[in-house]
Design a protein around this motif. Structure first.
Motif, PDB file in Angstrom:
ATOM      1  N   MET A   1       0.842  -1.072  -0.078  1.00 31.71           N
ATOM      2  CA  MET A   1      -0.071  -0.082   0.031  1.00 31.71           C
ATOM      3  C   MET A   1       0.856   1.257  -0.055  1.00 31.71           C
ATOM      4  SD  MET A   1      -3.051   0.780   2.455  1.00 31.71           S
ATOM      5  CE  MET A   1      -2.827   2.308   3.485  1.00 31.71           C
ATOM      6  N   ASN A   2       0.644   2.147  -1.069  1.00 31.00           N
ATOM      7  CA  ASN A   2       1.576   3.292  -1.069  1.00 31.00           C
ATOM      8  C   ASN A   2       0.859   4.393  -0.241  1.00 31.00           C
ATOM      9  OD1 ASN A   2       3.366   2.270  -2.890  1.00 31.00           O
ATOM     10  ND2 ASN A   2       2.130   2.835  -4.747  1.00 31.00           N
ATOM     11  N   HIS A   3       1.852   5.066   0.392  1.00 36.79           N
ATOM     12  CA  HIS A   3       1.194   6.269   1.236  1.00 36.79           C
ATOM     13  C   HIS A   3       1.614   7.714   0.340  1.00 36.79           C
ATOM     14  CE1 HIS A   3       0.606   8.987   4.547  1.00 36.79           C
ATOM     15  NE2 HIS A   3       2.052   9.213   4.410  1.00 36.79           N
ATOM     16  N   THR A   4       0.835   8.662   0.474  1.00 37.51           N
ATOM     17  CA  THR A   4       0.794   9.789  -0.219  1.00 37.51           C
ATOM     18  C   THR A   4       1.255  10.692   0.743  1.00 37.51           C
ATOM     19  OG1 THR A   4      -1.044   9.307  -1.701  1.00 37.51           O
ATOM     20  CG2 THR A   4      -0.180  11.669  -1.500  1.00 37.51           C
ATOM     21  N   PRO A   5       2.425  11.696   0.606  1.00 37.64           N
ATOM     22  CA  PRO A   5       2.897  12.378   1.791  1.00 37.64           C
ATOM     23  C   PRO A   5       1.722  13.569   2.007  1.00 37.64           C
ATOM     24  CG  PRO A   5       4.647  12.093   0.080  1.00 37.64           C
ATOM     25  CD  PRO A   5       3.183  11.450  -0.368  1.00 37.64           C
ATOM     26  N   THR A   6       1.660  13.983   3.211  1.00 35.25           N
ATOM     27  CA  THR A   6       0.717  14.894   3.591  1.00 35.25           C
ATOM     28  C   THR A   6       1.442  16.222   3.031  1.00 35.25           C
ATOM     29  OG1 THR A   6       0.403  13.803   5.681  1.00 35.25           O
ATOM     30  CG2 THR A   6      -0.113  16.404   5.551  1.00 35.25           C
ATOM     31  N   PRO A   7       0.684  16.928   2.310  1.00 30.74           N
ATOM     32  CA  PRO A   7       1.220  18.349   1.849  1.00 30.74           C
ATOM     33  C   PRO A   7       1.597  19.336   2.908  1.00 30.74           C
ATOM     34  CG  PRO A   7      -0.729  17.874   0.667  1.00 30.74           C
ATOM     35  CD  PRO A   7      -0.747  16.583   1.539  1.00 30.74           C
ATOM     36  N   LYS A   8       2.619  20.038   2.506  1.00 28.10           N
ATOM     37  CA  LYS A   8       3.424  20.693   3.427  1.00 28.10           C
ATOM     38  C   LYS A   8       2.375  22.053   3.670  1.00 28.10           C
ATOM     39  CE  LYS A   8       7.435  23.854   4.206  1.00 28.10           C
ATOM     40  NZ  LYS A   8       8.699  24.069   3.561  1.00 28.10           N
ATOM     41  N   ARG A   9       1.730  22.502   2.608  1.00 33.40           N
ATOM     42  CA  ARG A   9       0.756  23.624   2.983  1.00 33.40           C
ATOM     43  C   ARG A   9      -0.405  23.308   3.495  1.00 33.40           C
ATOM     44  NH1 ARG A   9       0.254  24.931  -3.194  1.00 33.40           N
ATOM     45  NH2 ARG A   9       2.359  25.119  -3.644  1.00 33.40           N
ATOM     46  N   ALA A  11      -0.316  20.738   6.147  1.00 28.09           N
ATOM     47  CA  ALA A  11      -0.016  20.791   7.224  1.00 28.09           C
ATOM     48  C   ALA A  11       0.419  22.095   7.815  1.00 28.09           C
ATOM     49  CB  ALA A  11       1.411  19.941   7.324  1.00 28.09           C
ATOM     50  N   MET A  12       0.803  22.918   7.331  1.00 28.67           N
ATOM     51  CA  MET A  12       1.130  24.437   7.915  1.00 28.67           C
ATOM     52  C   MET A  12      -0.212  24.909   8.283  1.00 28.67           C
ATOM     53  SD  MET A  12       4.109  25.729   5.752  1.00 28.67           S
ATOM     54  CE  MET A  12       4.220  27.397   6.630  1.00 28.67           C
ATOM     55  N   LEU A  13      -1.261  24.901   7.370  1.00 28.00           N
ATOM     56  CA  LEU A  13      -2.706  25.559   7.518  1.00 28.00           C
ATOM     57  C   LEU A  13      -3.292  24.893   8.679  1.00 28.00           C
ATOM     58  CD1 LEU A  13      -4.809  27.358   6.418  1.00 28.00           C
ATOM     59  CD2 LEU A  13      -5.613  25.622   5.057  1.00 28.00           C
ATOM     60  N   HIS A  14      -3.142  23.643   9.008  1.00 25.49           N
ATOM     61  CA  HIS A  14      -3.832  22.977   9.965  1.00 25.49           C
ATOM     62  C   HIS A  14      -2.821  22.712  11.312  1.00 25.49           C
ATOM     63  CE1 HIS A  14      -6.203  21.792   6.519  1.00 25.49           C
ATOM     64  NE2 HIS A  14      -7.472  21.653   7.536  1.00 25.49           N
ATOM     65  N   THR A  15      -1.949  23.622  11.249  1.00 22.84           N
ATOM     66  CA  THR A  15      -1.021  23.619  12.482  1.00 22.84           C
ATOM     67  C   THR A  15      -0.642  22.335  12.731  1.00 22.84           C
ATOM     68  OG1 THR A  15      -2.607  23.914  13.981  1.00 22.84           O
ATOM     69  CG2 THR A  15      -1.679  26.130  13.205  1.00 22.84           C
ATOM     70  N   ARG A  16       0.321  21.398  11.980  1.00 22.62           N
ATOM     71  CA  ARG A  16       0.730  20.005  12.208  1.00 22.62           C
ATOM     72  C   ARG A  16       2.071  20.291  12.354  1.00 22.62           C
ATOM     73  NH1 ARG A  16      -3.755  17.840  13.928  1.00 22.62           N
ATOM     74  NH2 ARG A  16      -5.596  17.762  12.680  1.00 22.62           N
ATOM     75  N   ARG A  22       1.717  15.122  11.100  1.00 24.15           N
ATOM     76  CA  ARG A  22       0.474  14.444  11.486  1.00 24.15           C
ATOM     77  C   ARG A  22       0.184  14.998  13.084  1.00 24.15           C
ATOM     78  NH1 ARG A  22      -2.112  10.644   8.507  1.00 24.15           N
ATOM     79  NH2 ARG A  22      -1.004  10.289   6.735  1.00 24.15           N
ATOM     80  N   GLY A  23       1.179  15.325  13.910  1.00 24.18           N
ATOM     81  CA  GLY A  23       0.655  15.517  15.332  1.00 24.18           C
ATOM     82  C   GLY A  23       0.654  17.223  15.156  1.00 24.18           C
ATOM     83  N   ALA A  24      -0.559  17.463  16.164  1.00 29.35           N
ATOM     84  CA  ALA A  24      -1.032  18.772  16.354  1.00 29.35           C
ATOM     85  C   ALA A  24      -0.141  19.493  17.075  1.00 29.35           C
ATOM     86  CB  ALA A  24      -2.445  18.683  17.145  1.00 29.35           C
ATOM     87  N   MET A  25       0.027  20.825  16.605  1.00 31.51           N
ATOM     88  CA  MET A  25       1.112  21.658  17.401  1.00 31.51           C
ATOM     89  C   MET A  25       0.422  22.385  18.722  1.00 31.51           C
ATOM     90  SD  MET A  25       3.112  23.319  14.329  1.00 31.51           S
ATOM     91  CE  MET A  25       4.051  24.634  15.582  1.00 31.51           C
ATOM     92  N   PHE A  26      -0.883  22.574  18.532  1.00 30.15           N
ATOM     93  CA  PHE A  26      -1.456  23.372  19.658  1.00 30.15           C
ATOM     94  C   PHE A  26      -2.670  22.652  20.255  1.00 30.15           C
ATOM     95  CE2 PHE A  26       0.369  26.414  16.923  1.00 30.15           C
ATOM     96  CZ  PHE A  26       0.814  27.317  17.714  1.00 30.15           C
ATOM     97  N   TYR A 109       0.139  31.221  13.800  1.00 26.39           N
ATOM     98  CA  TYR A 109       0.934  31.121  12.511  1.00 26.39           C
ATOM     99  C   TYR A 109       2.164  31.390  12.563  1.00 26.39           C
ATOM    100  CZ  TYR A 109      -3.077  28.776  10.572  1.00 26.39           C
ATOM    101  OH  TYR A 109      -4.055  27.771  10.306  1.00 26.39           O
ATOM    102  N   SER A 110       2.679  32.620  13.464  1.00 24.93           N
ATOM    103  CA  SER A 110       3.860  33.124  13.492  1.00 24.93           C
ATOM    104  C   SER A 110       4.797  31.994  14.059  1.00 24.93           C
ATOM    105  CB  SER A 110       4.150  34.196  14.502  1.00 24.93           C
ATOM    106  OG  SER A 110       3.580  33.797  15.837  1.00 24.93           O
ATOM    107  N   ARG A 111       4.302  31.134  14.792  1.00 26.12           N
ATOM    108  CA  ARG A 111       5.080  29.934  15.536  1.00 26.12           C
ATOM    109  C   ARG A 111       5.323  28.911  14.371  1.00 26.12           C
ATOM    110  NH1 ARG A 111       3.634  33.114  19.187  1.00 26.12           N
ATOM    111  NH2 ARG A 111       4.574  32.923  21.193  1.00 26.12           N
ATOM    112  N   VAL A 112       4.095  28.593  13.558  1.00 24.68           N
ATOM    113  CA  VAL A 112       4.131  27.493  12.305  1.00 24.68           C
ATOM    114  C   VAL A 112       4.936  28.180  11.237  1.00 24.68           C
ATOM    115  CG1 VAL A 112       2.788  26.794  10.573  1.00 24.68           C
ATOM    116  CG2 VAL A 112       1.872  26.761  12.833  1.00 24.68           C
TER     117      VAL A 112
END
Length: 137
Positions: A1-9, A11-16, A22-26, A109-112
């Motif tokens: 099973m191939n895994h598609t990487p999580t897009p950077k944008r 992950a940034m938008l969802h503060t990962r 994957r993990g939440a920052m906040f 988002y300044s921290r992200v």
């Protein structure tokens, strides 16, 4: 099973986490009073977010730049809506009010941006970008 990487944008938008995306920052929501706090460690990959003591002081400069930009945008929108050039109080009030409303967003988002774009010690590691939740059957 191939895994598609999580897009950077995404992950940034969802503060990962910038390392595993994957993990939440906040904890909590953006506008929940008292719960807009950054985790010490990523709940998914255990990355320590504050690389060194006082690391997030640099986020103040990013937040300042965001506030200046947003202030100009708010002033321009105020002018476009009101066409008023005679009332500096109108502009001061809308800019201060707008920046007050945007402050929790700027906090996050300044921290992200600091962690994603200005931290050479933190790199995306695709092998950590996996869903460790088990499906319910």
């Amino acid at each position: 099973m191939n895994h598609t990487p999580t897009p950077k944008r995404w992950a940034m938008l969802h503060t990962r986490c910038p390392r595993c995306r994957r993990g939440a920052m906040f904890s909590g929501g953006i506008y929940n009073f008292g719960s807009n706090k950054i985790y010490k460690h990523c709940p998914h990959c255990n990355l320590h977010f504050e690389i060194e003591p006082g690391y997030f002081y640099a986020a103040m400069y990013i937040s300042y730049a965001m506030n200046v930009f947003e202030g100009f945008v708010i002033a321009a929108l105020t002018y476009l809506v009101s066409r008023n050039t005679d009332s500096p109080g109108l502009y001061v009030g809308t800019i201060i009010g707008g920046l007050f409303v945007l402050s929790p967003i700027n906090f996050r988002y300044s921290r992200v941006l600091l962690l994603y774009l200005m931290s050479p010690k933190i790199n995306y590691q695709p092998h950590l970008d996996t869903d460790d939740s088990t499906p319910y059957l």
